[in-house]
Design a protein around this motif. Structure first.
Motif, mmCIF file in Angstrom:
data_model
loop_
_atom_site.group_PDB
_atom_site.id
_atom_site.type_symbol
_atom_site.label_atom_id
_atom_site.label_comp_id
_atom_site.label_asym_id
_atom_site.label_seq_id
_atom_site.Cartn_x
_atom_site.Cartn_y
_atom_site.Cartn_z
ATOM 1 N N THR A 12 0.851 -1.184 0.000
ATOM 2 C CA THR A 12 0.000 0.000 0.000
ATOM 3 C C THR A 12 0.887 1.235 0.000
ATOM 4 O OG1 THR A 12 -1.695 -1.180 1.257
ATOM 5 C CG2 THR A 12 -1.852 1.231 1.189
ATOM 6 N N PHE A 62 2.690 1.359 3.409
ATOM 7 C CA PHE A 62 2.463 0.416 4.499
ATOM 8 C C PHE A 62 2.887 -0.969 4.052
ATOM 9 C CE2 PHE A 62 -0.428 3.798 5.710
ATOM 10 C CZ PHE A 62 -0.258 3.857 7.088
ATOM 11 N N ASN A 94 1.027 -3.604 8.296
ATOM 12 C CA ASN A 94 0.420 -2.284 8.495
ATOM 13 C C ASN A 94 1.316 -1.327 9.268
ATOM 14 O OD1 ASN A 94 -2.030 -2.778 7.074
ATOM 15 N ND2 ASN A 94 -2.622 -4.102 8.770
ATOM 16 N N ARG A 116 -4.989 4.059 9.000
ATOM 17 C CA ARG A 116 -4.715 2.703 8.558
ATOM 18 C C ARG A 116 -5.322 1.661 9.488
ATOM 19 N NH1 ARG A 116 -3.546 0.107 3.891
ATOM 20 N NH2 ARG A 116 -2.515 -1.843 4.332
ATOM 21 N N HIS A 117 -5.379 1.965 10.768
ATOM 22 C CA HIS A 117 -5.857 0.993 11.745
ATOM 23 C C HIS A 117 -7.331 1.116 12.096
ATOM 24 C CE1 HIS A 117 -1.424 0.879 12.465
ATOM 25 N NE2 HIS A 117 -1.715 -0.387 12.296
#
Length: 155
Positions: free
Chosen positions: A87, A117, A121, A153-154
């Motif tokens: 990513t 990423f 991640n 992202r999380h």
């Protein structure tokens, strides 16, 4: 508190002479980021990938590399790490080159700096080896934004 690993890619530096890696560590620590590890490898695809994957397993939030992002034949950091960053964050490289252009002119066009990423991640930045370039990236792009990128992202 965020945690980071720093990987310097250079055929001529070691931990004692690595000014850019030291700068990155100092700037991160000043902003409350714990530096878990710092390592120097030569400009070799397998060595870069091996150390990067070792860092991944330590579980940092950030992995920052410096060096090997130019267009010289020995500059293989981007070639080594692109397959490990599924990513990408294209805006980072674009913004970095724009900032660099304002500082150093058309020489900024030779930079392949990027961010993305990995499969775990973790947020990864690939910076040039220049201490000035690292400071620009940290102060203008990374430190103001990395926490937000990790949050997004999380989600």
């Amino acid at each position: 508190m965020s945690r980071a690993c720093i990987l310097t890619v250079s055929d001529t530096r070691d931990l004692n002479t690595d000014k850019s890696g030291k700068l990155i560590a100092e700037r991160l620590q000043h902003h409350g980021v714990t530096v878990m590890a710092r390592h120097v490898v030569i400009d070799d695809i397998v060595d870069i990938q091996q150390q990067f994957l070792t860092f991944e397993q330590l579980g940092p939030d950030l992995i920052i590399t410096n060096g090997g992002t130019g267009i010289a034949q020995r500059d293989v950091t981007i070639t080594a790490l692109t397959p490990l960053l599924p990513t990408m964050i294209p805006g980072f490289g674009e913004a970095f080159r724009e900032l660099s252009f304002a500082e150093i002119g058309t020489r900024a066009l030779a930079s392949k700096a990027e961010a993305g990423f990995n499969n775990r991640n973790q947020l990864c930045y690939c910076l040039p080896g220049s201490t000035n370039a690292c400071q620009t990236a940290l102060d203008r792009l990374i430190l103001p934004e990395f926490e937000h990128l990790l949050f997004e992202r999380h989600k």
